[in-house]
Design a protein around this motif. Structure first.
Motif, PDB file in Angstrom:
ATOM      1  N   PHE A   3       0.853  -1.239   0.023  1.00  0.00           N
ATOM      2  CA  PHE A   3       0.120   0.063   0.032  1.00  0.00           C
ATOM      3  C   PHE A   3       0.853   1.298  -0.155  1.00  0.00           C
ATOM      4  N   TYR A  10      -4.587   4.310  -5.482  1.00  0.00           N
ATOM      5  CA  TYR A  10      -5.533   3.504  -4.564  1.00  0.00           C
ATOM      6  C   TYR A  10      -6.875   3.900  -5.175  1.00  0.00           C
ATOM      7  N   MET A  14      -9.053   0.680  -5.602  1.00  0.00           N
ATOM      8  CA  MET A  14     -10.101   0.006  -4.552  1.00  0.00           C
ATOM      9  C   MET A  14     -10.987   1.134  -4.392  1.00  0.00           C
ATOM     10  N   SER A  18     -14.661   0.871  -2.480  1.00  0.00           N
ATOM     11  CA  SER A  18     -14.743   1.346  -0.869  1.00  0.00           C
ATOM     12  C   SER A  18     -15.475   2.719  -0.781  1.00  0.00           C
ATOM     13  N   VAL A  40      -9.813   3.066  11.525  1.00  0.00           N
ATOM     14  CA  VAL A  40      -8.498   2.241  11.705  1.00  0.00           C
ATOM     15  C   VAL A  40      -8.088   1.739  10.056  1.00  0.00           C
ATOM     16  N   CYS A  42      -7.422   3.858   7.719  1.00  0.00           N
ATOM     17  CA  CYS A  42      -8.070   4.734   6.826  1.00  0.00           C
ATOM     18  C   CYS A  42      -7.907   4.783   5.422  1.00  0.00           C
ATOM     19  N   GLY A  43      -6.593   4.352   5.048  1.00  0.00           N
ATOM     20  CA  GLY A  43      -6.049   4.472   3.609  1.00  0.00           C
ATOM     21  C   GLY A  43      -6.364   5.902   3.189  1.00  0.00           C
ATOM     22  N   ALA A  46     -11.676   6.942   2.408  1.00  0.00           N
ATOM     23  CA  ALA A  46     -12.998   6.768   1.680  1.00  0.00           C
ATOM     24  C   ALA A  46     -13.957   6.850   2.917  1.00  0.00           C
ATOM     25  N   ASP A  64      -3.377   4.941   9.984  1.00  0.00           N
ATOM     26  CA  ASP A  64      -2.874   3.903   8.873  1.00  0.00           C
ATOM     27  C   ASP A  64      -1.511   3.829   8.663  1.00  0.00           C
ATOM     28  N   PRO A  65      -0.858   2.672   8.510  1.00  0.00           N
ATOM     29  CA  PRO A  65       0.648   2.513   8.200  1.00  0.00           C
ATOM     30  C   PRO A  65       1.278   3.242   7.136  1.00  0.00           C
ATOM     31  N   SER A  66       0.482   3.136   6.123  1.00  0.00           N
ATOM     32  CA  SER A  66       0.966   3.559   4.689  1.00  0.00           C
ATOM     33  C   SER A  66       1.139   5.223   4.683  1.00  0.00           C
ATOM     34  N   PHE A  69      -0.661   7.548   2.242  1.00  0.00           N
ATOM     35  CA  PHE A  69      -2.017   7.351   2.413  1.00  0.00           C
ATOM     36  C   PHE A  69      -2.188   8.457   3.729  1.00  0.00           C
ATOM     37  N   GLY A  85       0.306   4.753  11.922  1.00  0.00           N
ATOM     38  CA  GLY A  85       0.184   3.373  12.808  1.00  0.00           C
ATOM     39  C   GLY A  85      -0.564   2.557  12.573  1.00  0.00           C
ATOM     40  N   VAL A 105      -9.717  -3.850   6.263  1.00  0.00           N
ATOM     41  CA  VAL A 105      -8.399  -3.676   6.918  1.00  0.00           C
ATOM     42  C   VAL A 105      -8.130  -4.863   7.653  1.00  0.00           C
ATOM     43  N   MET A 109      -4.168  -7.060   8.848  1.00  0.00           N
ATOM     44  CA  MET A 109      -3.494  -6.878   9.979  1.00  0.00           C
ATOM     45  C   MET A 109      -2.519  -8.088  10.309  1.00  0.00           C
ATOM     46  N   THR A 110      -1.530  -7.848  11.019  1.00  0.00           N
ATOM     47  CA  THR A 110      -0.497  -9.014  11.298  1.00  0.00           C
ATOM     48  C   THR A 110      -1.192  -9.888  12.377  1.00  0.00           C
TER      49      THR A 110
HETATM   50  C1  LIG Z   1      -7.753  -2.114   1.392  1.00  0.00           C
HETATM   51  S1  LIG Z   1      -7.405  -0.648   2.253  1.00  0.00           S
HETATM   52  C2  LIG Z   1      -8.493  -0.014   2.828  1.00  0.00           C
HETATM   53  C3  LIG Z   1      -8.476   1.526   3.017  1.00  0.00           C
HETATM   54  C4  LIG Z   1      -9.627   2.334   3.521  1.00  0.00           C
HETATM   55  N1  LIG Z   1     -10.170   1.685   4.791  1.00  0.00           N
HETATM   56  C5  LIG Z   1     -10.756   2.221   2.489  1.00  0.00           C
HETATM   57  O1  LIG Z   1     -11.978   1.695   2.685  1.00  0.00           O
HETATM   58  O2  LIG Z   1     -10.625   2.502   1.195  1.00  0.00           O
HETATM   59  C6  LIG Z   1      -6.472  -1.423   3.652  1.00  0.00           C
HETATM   60  C7  LIG Z   1      -5.535  -0.426   4.309  1.00  0.00           C
HETATM   61  O3  LIG Z   1      -5.209  -1.159   5.750  1.00  0.00           O
HETATM   62  C8  LIG Z   1      -3.913  -0.589   5.816  1.00  0.00           C
HETATM   63  N2  LIG Z   1      -3.295  -1.592   6.896  1.00  0.00           N
HETATM   64  C9  LIG Z   1      -2.605  -2.550   6.484  1.00  0.00           C
HETATM   65  N3  LIG Z   1      -2.116  -3.151   7.857  1.00  0.00           N
HETATM   66  C10 LIG Z   1      -2.624  -2.438   8.697  1.00  0.00           C
HETATM   67  C11 LIG Z   1      -2.529  -2.556  10.065  1.00  0.00           C
HETATM   68  N4  LIG Z   1      -2.072  -3.610  10.811  1.00  0.00           N
HETATM   69  N5  LIG Z   1      -3.178  -1.573  11.001  1.00  0.00           N
HETATM   70  C12 LIG Z   1      -3.860  -0.764  10.318  1.00  0.00           C
HETATM   71  N6  LIG Z   1      -4.147  -0.403   8.954  1.00  0.00           N
HETATM   72  C13 LIG Z   1      -3.479  -1.257   8.249  1.00  0.00           C
HETATM   73  C14 LIG Z   1      -3.340  -0.365   4.490  1.00  0.00           C
HETATM   74  O4  LIG Z   1      -2.006   0.613   4.776  1.00  0.00           O
HETATM   75  C15 LIG Z   1      -4.351  -0.077   3.646  1.00  0.00           C
HETATM   76  O5  LIG Z   1      -4.407   1.611   3.786  1.00  0.00           O
END
Ligand SMILES: C[S@@+](CC[C@H](N)C(=O)[O-])C[C@H]1O[C@@H](n2cnc3c(N)ncnc32)[C@H](O)[C@@H]1O
Length: 254
Positions: A3, A10, A14, A18, A40, A42-43, A46, A64-66, A69, A85, A105, A109-110
């Motif tokens: 991401f 994006y 997506m 979204s 959480v 947020c990208g 959206a 968001d970690p990106s 974004f 974060g 999201v 997540m890990t």
């Molecule tokens: C498919 S996008 C969704 C973005 C937004 N919520 C949307 O609906 O368009 C997935 C998002 O999850 C974020 N992400 C990935 N791992 C994450 C984590 N551990 N905690 C929070 N966000 C995370 C990515 O950076 C990315 O922005």
């Protein structure tokens, strides 16, 4: 999975799904004026956009970690507290919000249970945690045709079907494991129109998420094979893609 892409890429890949999903998702979560909410994962925003419309910017936080974004969301939403974060370690105080939302999201997540538990920690007792994940394991997600074409042309390639929350009922199981109560398990569906096959295909070439990563790693011949397989599987243009997301809400207890 990447991401680390522009907000524009994006949005074209997506965001087209979204953004309409967010309209339904905040309704489902019961977000209403006067509440404080956190978005959480947020990208580029959206869902944040919907929250700001309903709650005012000062009542909204996003994380968001990106890096691209976060930068895009900060620029787009002055007044919103946009942090960098992960869900698993949220930089917010206990009981800070009335509602914590994660749209598309949890499967990235890990540690999804830890992420949902953190969302519960920052939500006040009686407040709502809600999340949605595309139906990647059935045939109902927005990328289903793409991954079907990948399996046809490269049976060894991985897809997104095994990601957490992607199969029916699993997201609710994760909510229960995170200690959330009064769990409701539902499905939201959006329909996106495409005027041409190229309008549908081009976003896959922008390197966004697992699908974009897959295309980026292909050589020219393999990419053309995949593109042709997608064209065979899709209806003649113009066509619509219906995309469904498993959607769950749960209540935080004291
Ligand atoms: C498919 S996008 C969704 C973005 C937004 N919520 C949307 O609906 O368009 C997935 C998002 O999850 C974020 N992400 C990935 N791992 C994450 C984590 N551990 N905690 C929070 N966000 C995370 C990515 O950076 C990315 O922005």
């Amino acid at each position: 999975m990447s991401f680390n892409v522009s907000a524009d890429a994006y949005g074209r890949f997506m965001g087209q799904y979204s953004e309409p999903l967010a309209v339904q998702f905040i309704e489902y979560a019961g977000v209403r004026a006067g509440q404080r909410a956190v978005d959480v994962g947020c990208g580029p925003g959206a869902l944040t956009a919907q929250l700001v419309d309903r709650l005012e910017a000062e009542a909204v936080a996003a994380i968001d970690p990106s890096a691209p974004f976060v930068e895009a969301a900060r620029e787009r939403f002055p007044g919103v507290d946009v942090r960098s974060g992960d869900a698993e370690d949220l930089p917010f105080a206990d009981d800070d919000f009335d509602v914590a939302l994660a749209q598309l999201v949890v499967h990235f997540m890990t540690d999804p249970v830890a992420g949902l538990r953190e969302m519960g920690r920052v939500t006040r007792p009686g407040g709502i945690v809600a999340a949605c994940v595309w139906d990647h394991s059935g045939d109902g997600g927005p990328l289903s045709t793409f991954w079907r074409a990948v399996r046809e042309t490269d049976p060894q390639a991985g897809d997104e079907s095994g990601l957490p929350g992607s199969r029916e009922g699993h997201l609710a199981e994760l909510f229960a494991a995170a200690g959330l109560k009064d769990i409701d398990d539902s499905v939201l569906t959006v329909t996106v129109p495409f005027a041409t096959f190229d309008d549908w295909w081009e976003p896959y070439t922008l390197g966004v998420g697992p699908a974009g990563d897959h295309v980026a790693k292909l050589g020219d011949a393999a990419r053309e094979d995949l593109q042709a397989a997608c064209a065979r599987l899709l209806p003649a243009a113009p066509f619509e893609v219906a995309a469904s997301a498993w959607t769950v809400r749960g209540r935080v207890t004291a």
